[in-house]
Design a protein around this motif. Sequence first.
Motif, short mmCIF file in Angstrom:
data_model
loop_
_atom_site.label_atom_id
_atom_site.label_comp_id
_atom_site.label_asym_id
_atom_site.label_seq_id
_atom_site.Cartn_x
_atom_site.Cartn_y
_atom_site.Cartn_z
N GLU A 15 0.83 -1.21 0.00
CA GLU A 15 0.00 0.00 0.00
C GLU A 15 0.87 1.26 0.00
O GLU A 15 0.57 2.23 -0.71
CB GLU A 15 -0.93 0.00 1.21
CG GLU A 15 -1.85 1.20 1.29
CD GLU A 15 -2.78 1.34 0.10
OE1 GLU A 15 -3.14 2.49 -0.22
OE2 GLU A 15 -3.13 0.31 -0.52
N ALA A 16 1.96 1.24 0.75
CA ALA A 16 2.88 2.38 0.77
C ALA A 16 3.49 2.60 -0.61
O ALA A 16 3.63 3.74 -1.07
CB ALA A 16 3.96 2.18 1.82
N ARG A 17 3.85 1.51 -1.29
CA ARG A 17 4.41 1.63 -2.65
C ARG A 17 3.38 2.18 -3.62
O ARG A 17 3.69 3.02 -4.48
CB ARG A 17 4.92 0.27 -3.13
CG ARG A 17 6.23 -0.14 -2.52
CD ARG A 17 6.86 -1.33 -3.23
NE ARG A 17 5.96 -2.49 -3.27
CZ ARG A 17 5.87 -3.43 -2.33
NH1 ARG A 17 6.62 -3.35 -1.26
NH2 ARG A 17 5.04 -4.45 -2.47
N ARG A 18 2.12 1.74 -3.49
CA ARG A 18 1.07 2.27 -4.36
C ARG A 18 0.86 3.76 -4.13
O ARG A 18 0.70 4.53 -5.08
CB ARG A 18 -0.24 1.50 -4.13
CG ARG A 18 -0.30 0.16 -4.83
CD ARG A 18 -1.70 -0.41 -4.81
NE ARG A 18 -2.08 -0.86 -3.47
CZ ARG A 18 -1.79 -2.05 -2.96
NH1 ARG A 18 -1.11 -2.92 -3.68
NH2 ARG A 18 -2.18 -2.37 -1.75
N SER A 23 1.69 9.29 -5.98
CA SER A 23 2.22 10.62 -5.70
C SER A 23 3.26 11.03 -6.74
O SER A 23 3.24 12.16 -7.25
CB SER A 23 2.85 10.64 -4.31
OG SER A 23 3.53 11.84 -4.08
N LEU A 24 4.15 10.12 -7.09
CA LEU A 24 5.17 10.41 -8.09
C LEU A 24 4.54 10.64 -9.46
O LEU A 24 4.97 11.53 -10.21
CB LEU A 24 6.19 9.28 -8.16
CG LEU A 24 7.10 9.15 -6.94
CD1 LEU A 24 7.95 7.89 -7.05
CD2 LEU A 24 7.98 10.37 -6.79
N HIS A 25 3.53 9.86 -9.80
CA HIS A 25 2.85 10.02 -11.09
C HIS A 25 2.22 11.40 -11.19
O HIS A 25 2.36 12.09 -12.21
CB HIS A 25 1.79 8.93 -11.25
CG HIS A 25 1.10 8.98 -12.58
ND1 HIS A 25 -0.06 9.69 -12.77
CD2 HIS A 25 1.43 8.44 -13.77
CE1 HIS A 25 -0.42 9.57 -14.03
NE2 HIS A 25 0.46 8.82 -14.66
#
Length: 76
Positions: A15-18, A23-25
Amino acid sequence: MATRTKTSAADKAAEARRELAASLHTSITDKVAELTSSDTWRAYLDHVASFHSYSTGRVAVFDPANSETQEWRSAA
């Protein structure tokens, strides 16, 4: 009594990676939109357009479809 669902460490990490990816996208999308709408970008494109492109005349070097016109030697 309320039921609790167990969240594993792997689920939390996923979930943290998603969230990070989202956010980066968003950040990248905003920065690209900002860049491509700026006068600096237009000036860069105008500058690059002023360069000439030259050909070496050796199409087979870049086009594998024409490789039969060249003699290729192995390094062995």
